[in-house]
Scaffold this motif. Structure first.
Motif, PDB file in Angstrom:
ATOM      1  N   SER A  41       0.953  -1.099  -0.074  1.00 13.45           N
ATOM      2  CA  SER A  41       0.062  -0.049   0.039  1.00 13.45           C
ATOM      3  C   SER A  41       1.061   1.181  -0.074  1.00 13.45           C
ATOM      4  O   SER A  41       2.056   1.081   0.454  1.00 13.45           O
ATOM      5  N   ARG A  42       0.314   2.481  -0.360  1.00 11.10           N
ATOM      6  CA  ARG A  42       1.109   3.655  -0.403  1.00 11.10           C
ATOM      7  C   ARG A  42       1.534   3.867   1.073  1.00 11.10           C
ATOM      8  O   ARG A  42       2.605   4.515   1.617  1.00 11.10           O
ATOM      9  N   HIS A  43       0.499   3.467   2.047  1.00  6.09           N
ATOM     10  CA  HIS A  43       0.507   3.914   3.307  1.00  6.09           C
ATOM     11  C   HIS A  43       0.442   2.449   4.011  1.00  6.09           C
ATOM     12  O   HIS A  43      -0.619   1.882   4.336  1.00  6.09           O
ATOM     13  N   ALA A  45       0.303   1.641   6.928  1.00  3.82           N
ATOM     14  CA  ALA A  45      -0.638   1.285   8.163  1.00  3.82           C
ATOM     15  C   ALA A  45      -2.067   0.631   7.581  1.00  3.82           C
ATOM     16  O   ALA A  45      -2.804  -0.049   8.417  1.00  3.82           O
ATOM     17  N   ARG A  46      -2.481   1.027   6.388  1.00  4.77           N
ATOM     18  CA  ARG A  46      -3.709   0.598   5.877  1.00  4.77           C
ATOM     19  C   ARG A  46      -3.575  -1.000   5.703  1.00  4.77           C
ATOM     20  O   ARG A  46      -4.734  -1.523   5.481  1.00  4.77           O
ATOM     21  N   LEU A  47      -2.507  -1.761   5.882  1.00  2.00           N
ATOM     22  CA  LEU A  47      -2.233  -3.102   5.912  1.00  2.00           C
ATOM     23  C   LEU A  47      -2.370  -3.754   7.240  1.00  2.00           C
ATOM     24  O   LEU A  47      -2.520  -5.117   7.198  1.00  2.00           O
ATOM     25  N   ILE A 141      -2.992  -7.579 -13.323  1.00  2.00           N
ATOM     26  CA  ILE A 141      -4.682  -7.485 -13.403  1.00  2.00           C
ATOM     27  C   ILE A 141      -4.912  -6.349 -14.288  1.00  2.00           C
ATOM     28  O   ILE A 141      -4.634  -5.278 -14.106  1.00  2.00           O
ATOM     29  N   SER A 142      -5.357  -6.834 -15.640  1.00  2.00           N
ATOM     30  CA  SER A 142      -5.958  -5.910 -16.625  1.00  2.00           C
ATOM     31  C   SER A 142      -7.295  -5.728 -16.391  1.00  2.00           C
ATOM     32  O   SER A 142      -7.545  -5.358 -15.181  1.00  2.00           O
ATOM     33  N   SER A 143      -8.210  -5.568 -17.122  1.00  2.00           N
ATOM     34  CA  SER A 143      -9.587  -5.513 -17.245  1.00  2.00           C
ATOM     35  C   SER A 143     -10.190  -5.793 -18.485  1.00  2.00           C
ATOM     36  O   SER A 143      -9.448  -5.612 -19.648  1.00  2.00           O
ATOM     37  N   ASP A 188     -17.010  -5.511 -13.874  1.00  2.00           N
ATOM     38  CA  ASP A 188     -17.119  -4.719 -12.560  1.00  2.00           C
ATOM     39  C   ASP A 188     -17.287  -5.399 -11.052  1.00  2.00           C
ATOM     40  O   ASP A 188     -18.222  -6.490 -11.199  1.00  2.00           O
ATOM     41  N   TYR A 189     -16.482  -5.301 -10.227  1.00  2.00           N
ATOM     42  CA  TYR A 189     -16.740  -5.982  -9.009  1.00  2.00           C
ATOM     43  C   TYR A 189     -16.770  -4.520  -7.943  1.00  2.00           C
ATOM     44  O   TYR A 189     -16.644  -3.403  -7.923  1.00  2.00           O
ATOM     45  N   ARG A 190     -17.688  -4.890  -6.732  1.00  2.00           N
ATOM     46  CA  ARG A 190     -17.943  -3.867  -5.881  1.00  2.00           C
ATOM     47  C   ARG A 190     -16.890  -3.531  -4.652  1.00  2.00           C
ATOM     48  O   ARG A 190     -16.918  -4.231  -3.729  1.00  2.00           O
ATOM     49  N   THR A 191     -15.897  -2.775  -5.436  1.00  2.00           N
ATOM     50  CA  THR A 191     -14.751  -2.433  -4.491  1.00  2.00           C
ATOM     51  C   THR A 191     -14.823  -0.915  -4.286  1.00  2.00           C
ATOM     52  O   THR A 191     -15.683  -0.349  -4.580  1.00  2.00           O
ATOM     53  N   ASP A 192     -13.591  -0.417  -3.716  1.00  2.00           N
ATOM     54  CA  ASP A 192     -13.544   0.884  -3.440  1.00  2.00           C
ATOM     55  C   ASP A 192     -12.987   1.702  -4.686  1.00  2.00           C
ATOM     56  O   ASP A 192     -13.008   2.886  -4.737  1.00  2.00           O
ATOM     57  N   PHE A 193     -12.940   0.860  -5.817  1.00  2.00           N
ATOM     58  CA  PHE A 193     -12.498   1.734  -7.175  1.00  2.00           C
ATOM     59  C   PHE A 193     -13.196   2.943  -7.474  1.00  2.00           C
ATOM     60  O   PHE A 193     -12.752   3.957  -7.552  1.00  2.00           O
ATOM     61  N   GLU A 194     -14.537   2.722  -7.305  1.00  2.00           N
ATOM     62  CA  GLU A 194     -15.679   3.706  -7.895  1.00  2.00           C
ATOM     63  C   GLU A 194     -15.324   4.785  -6.904  1.00  2.00           C
ATOM     64  O   GLU A 194     -15.236   6.238  -7.340  1.00  2.00           O
TER      65      GLU A 194
HETATM   66  N1  LIG Z   1     -13.156  -3.097  -9.281  1.00  2.00           N
HETATM   67  C1  LIG Z   1     -13.479  -3.359 -10.604  1.00  2.00           C
HETATM   68  O1  LIG Z   1     -14.529  -3.688 -11.054  1.00  2.00           O
HETATM   69  C2  LIG Z   1     -12.251  -3.780 -11.267  1.00  2.00           C
HETATM   70  C3  LIG Z   1     -12.599  -4.148 -12.695  1.00  2.00           C
HETATM   71  C4  LIG Z   1     -11.404  -4.383 -13.643  1.00  2.00           C
HETATM   72  C5  LIG Z   1     -10.225  -4.179 -13.160  1.00  2.00           C
HETATM   73  N2  LIG Z   1     -10.048  -3.686 -11.944  1.00  2.00           N
HETATM   74  C6  LIG Z   1      -8.610  -3.325 -11.577  1.00  2.00           C
HETATM   75  O2  LIG Z   1      -8.152  -4.371 -10.357  1.00  2.00           O
HETATM   76  C7  LIG Z   1      -7.233  -3.608  -9.615  1.00  2.00           C
HETATM   77  C8  LIG Z   1      -7.782  -3.366  -8.188  1.00  2.00           C
HETATM   78  O3  LIG Z   1      -8.930  -2.525  -8.363  1.00  2.00           O
HETATM   79  P1  LIG Z   1     -10.075  -2.435  -7.071  1.00  2.00           P
HETATM   80  O4  LIG Z   1     -11.186  -2.234  -7.762  1.00  2.00           O
HETATM   81  O5  LIG Z   1      -9.644  -3.351  -6.203  1.00  2.00           O
HETATM   82  O6  LIG Z   1      -9.367  -0.999  -6.434  1.00  2.00           O
HETATM   83  P2  LIG Z   1      -9.382  -0.276  -5.108  1.00  2.00           P
HETATM   84  O7  LIG Z   1     -10.571  -1.024  -4.122  1.00  2.00           O
HETATM   85  O8  LIG Z   1      -9.492   1.473  -5.298  1.00  2.00           O
HETATM   86  O9  LIG Z   1      -7.857  -0.698  -4.545  1.00  2.00           O
HETATM   87  C9  LIG Z   1      -6.761   0.001  -5.352  1.00  2.00           C
HETATM   88  C10 LIG Z   1      -5.549  -0.613  -4.847  1.00  2.00           C
HETATM   89  O10 LIG Z   1      -4.519  -0.033  -5.731  1.00  2.00           O
HETATM   90  C11 LIG Z   1      -3.443   0.819  -4.617  1.00  2.00           C
HETATM   91  N3  LIG Z   1      -2.997   1.857  -5.210  1.00  2.00           N
HETATM   92  C12 LIG Z   1      -3.522   3.067  -5.952  1.00  2.00           C
HETATM   93  N4  LIG Z   1      -2.736   3.928  -6.450  1.00  2.00           N
HETATM   94  C13 LIG Z   1      -1.390   3.338  -6.239  1.00  2.00           C
HETATM   95  C14 LIG Z   1      -0.244   3.842  -6.321  1.00  2.00           C
HETATM   96  N5  LIG Z   1       0.080   4.979  -7.012  1.00  2.00           N
HETATM   97  N6  LIG Z   1       0.881   3.147  -5.998  1.00  2.00           N
HETATM   98  C15 LIG Z   1       0.730   2.022  -5.419  1.00  2.00           C
HETATM   99  N7  LIG Z   1      -0.671   1.507  -5.037  1.00  2.00           N
HETATM  100  C16 LIG Z   1      -1.620   2.222  -5.474  1.00  2.00           C
HETATM  101  C17 LIG Z   1      -4.422   1.228  -3.391  1.00  2.00           C
HETATM  102  O11 LIG Z   1      -3.392   1.328  -2.261  1.00  2.00           O
HETATM  103  P3  LIG Z   1      -3.472   2.443  -1.203  1.00  2.00           P
HETATM  104  O12 LIG Z   1      -4.488   3.386  -1.704  1.00  2.00           O
HETATM  105  O13 LIG Z   1      -3.493   1.831   0.116  1.00  2.00           O
HETATM  106  O14 LIG Z   1      -1.961   3.088  -1.324  1.00  2.00           O
HETATM  107  C18 LIG Z   1      -5.318  -0.052  -3.275  1.00  2.00           C
HETATM  108  O15 LIG Z   1      -4.697  -1.110  -2.528  1.00  2.00           O
HETATM  109  C19 LIG Z   1      -6.979  -2.414 -10.553  1.00  2.00           C
HETATM  110  O16 LIG Z   1      -5.839  -2.382 -11.356  1.00  2.00           O
HETATM  111  C20 LIG Z   1      -8.381  -2.045 -11.296  1.00  2.00           C
HETATM  112  O17 LIG Z   1      -8.114  -1.328 -12.487  1.00  2.00           O
HETATM  113  C21 LIG Z   1     -10.952  -3.548 -10.909  1.00  2.00           C
END
Ligand SMILES: NC(=O)c1ccc[n+]([C@@H]2O[C@H](COP(=O)([O-])OP(=O)(O)OC[C@H]3O[C@@H](n4cnc5c(N)ncnc54)[C@H](OP(=O)(O)O)[C@@H]3O)[C@@H](O)[C@H]2O)c1
Length: 279
Positions: A41-43, A45-47, A141-143, A188-194
Motif C-alpha cells: 500500500s502507499r501507506h 498502516a492500511r495493511l 490485473i488488466s480489465s 465490474d466488482y463492488r470495491t473501493d475503486f469507484e
Molecule cells: N473493481 C473493479 O470492478 C475492477 C474491474 C476491472 C479491473 N480492476 C482492476 O483491479 C485492480 C484493483 O482495483 P480495485 O477495484 O480493487 O480498486 P481499489 O479498491 O481502489 O484498490 C486499489 C489499490 O491500488 C492501490 N494503489 C492506488 N494507487 C496506487 C499507487 N500510486 N501506488 C501503489 N498502489 C496504489 C491502493 O493502495 P493504497 O491506496 O492503500 O495506496 C489500493 O490497494 C486495479 O488495477 C483495477 O484497475 C478493477
C-alpha cells in the motif's frame, strides 16, 4: 498429484495494492491457502488489519507506483528477504474519469506512469527471478476495459490494453517454460475503486459525463463482491496454465466477448455507448 491449495504450487507471493478491494481479497485468499504474502500500500498502516489477522504469514510493504525505480528497489529488497517470490500479482491501480482533451495532460501521464510504465517495470523485475528459477506465476490485473473501453477513462483504457498486450507478449516469450502468465480481465466488482476514482472538477459539469458516471457507478455498485474475484483467481492459479482469465458477471465476462468476436468494432462501440448512456 493435482494442486488443491495454492500453497501446493506457490510458497510466497507479492501483491501490489493489497490494502483494499480486489487486492485485499486476493491476499486473503492466498493467506487462507497457506501462502506467505507480501502486500503493498502507499501507506503501510492500511495493511494493519491483514497483519493483525495473519501475523508473520503476512508482511506489509510501503510502495508507491508513482516512483517506479524506488518501487522496483522495494520489490528486490522484499524478494531477497523472501528468498524469491513464486507468485507476483500486479494489482494496484486507480481510475480517472474525465474528458480527455479538457483535462491537463499531466493527469493522464501520471496514471499511465502508475498503471502501465511502472506496472511493466514491476513485471520486468519480477520475471528476472522466475526465469532464473524456471518456475513461478505472474498475474497482471488488466480489465475487460482492454477490450471494451470505458467512456471518459481514456488513460485507464490505454493502460489496460497495454498491460494485456504485455501479458500476451510474455506468454509467447515464456512458452515452453514452467513460468505461468495470467492476463486477468475483471468486469465490474463492488470495491473501493469507484470511490477512489479521480474526477477533476470540470468532469461534473457536462451532462454527458454525468450520465456516463451514473451508469458507471451503478455498474460498480451492482457488481459481485471482491471475494468472488478471489475465488475465480484461485481456480485459475490451481489450473497452473498461462492464458486470459475473464471474470465477473455473465453478460460482461462471457456473453459480450463471445458476441463481439463475431461482430465488428463498430458494434462494440454501439454496445458501450448504450451501456453508458452516451449515444
Ligand atoms: N473493481 C473493479 O470492478 C475492477 C474491474 C476491472 C479491473 N480492476 C482492476 O483491479 C485492480 C484493483 O482495483 P480495485 O477495484 O480493487 O480498486 P481499489 O479498491 O481502489 O484498490 C486499489 C489499490 O491500488 C492501490 N494503489 C492506488 N494507487 C496506487 C499507487 N500510486 N501506488 C501503489 N498502489 C496504489 C491502493 O493502495 P493504497 O491506496 O492503500 O495506496 C489500493 O490497494 C486495479 O488495477 C483495477 O484497475 C478493477
Amino acid at each position: 498429484m493435482p494442486a488443491v491449495r495454492v500453497s501446493d504450487l506457490h510458497r510466497t507471493a507479492f501483491i501490489t495494492g493489497a490494502s483494499t478491494g480486489l487486492g485485499q481479497a486476493f491476499a486473503e485468499m492466498l493467506l487462507r491457502d497457506g501462502v506467505r504474502v507480501w502486500g503493498t500500500s502507499r501507506h503501510a498502516a492500511r495493511l494493519d488489519p491483514l497483519a493483525a489477522r495473519y501475523g508473520t504469514q503476512f508482511t506489509a510493504v510501503a510502495l508507491d507506483l508513482r516512483q517506479g525505480a524506488h518501487a522496483a528497489a522495494v520489490f528486490r529488497e522484499a524478494e531477497a528477504i523472501a528468498g524469491g517470490f513464486d507468485l507476483v500479482i500486479n494489482n494496484a491501480g486507480y481510475g480517472v474519469f474525465a474528458d480527455f482533451v479538457a483535462t491537463d495532460f499531466s493527469v493522464w501521464e501520471e496514471q499511465l506512469e502508475v498503471m502501465l510504465i511502472n506496472t511493466a517495470r514491476m513485471t520486468h523485475v519480477a520475471m528476472g527471478g522466475m526465469r532464473e528459477r524456471n518456475r513461478g506465476a505472474l498475474v497482471n490485473i488488466s480489465s475487460l476495459a482492454a477490450e471494451f473501453p470505458l467512456p471518459f477513462q481514456s488513460a485507464y483504457n490505454i493502460a489496460k490494453a497495454g498491460l494485456s498486450a504485455l501479458n500476451e507478449s510474455l506468454m509467447v516469450e515464456f512458452a515452453g517454460s514452467n513460468v505461468v502468465i495470467l492476463d486477468v480481465q475483471p468486469g465490474d466488482y463492488r470495491t473501493d475503486f469507484e470511490g477512489s476514482v479521480v474526477r477533476p472538477a470540470a468532469a461534473a459539469a457536462s451532462p454527458r459525463l454525468d450520465r456516463a458516471w451514473k451508469a458507471f457507478a451503478a455498474m460498480m455498485q451492482g457488481g459481485p463482491p471482491p471475494a468472488a474475484a478471489a475465488a475465480a483467481l484461485r481456480q485459475a492459479l490451481l489450473r497452473n496454465r498461462s492464458g486470459t482469465v475473464r471474470m465477473g458477471r455473465f453478460f460482461q465476462a462471457v456473453l459480450a466477448p463471445f458476441l463481439t468476436r463475431f461482430g465488428s468494432q463498430a458494434l462494440v462501440r454501439r454496445i458501450q455507448a448504450t451501456y453508458f448512456d452516451v449515444s
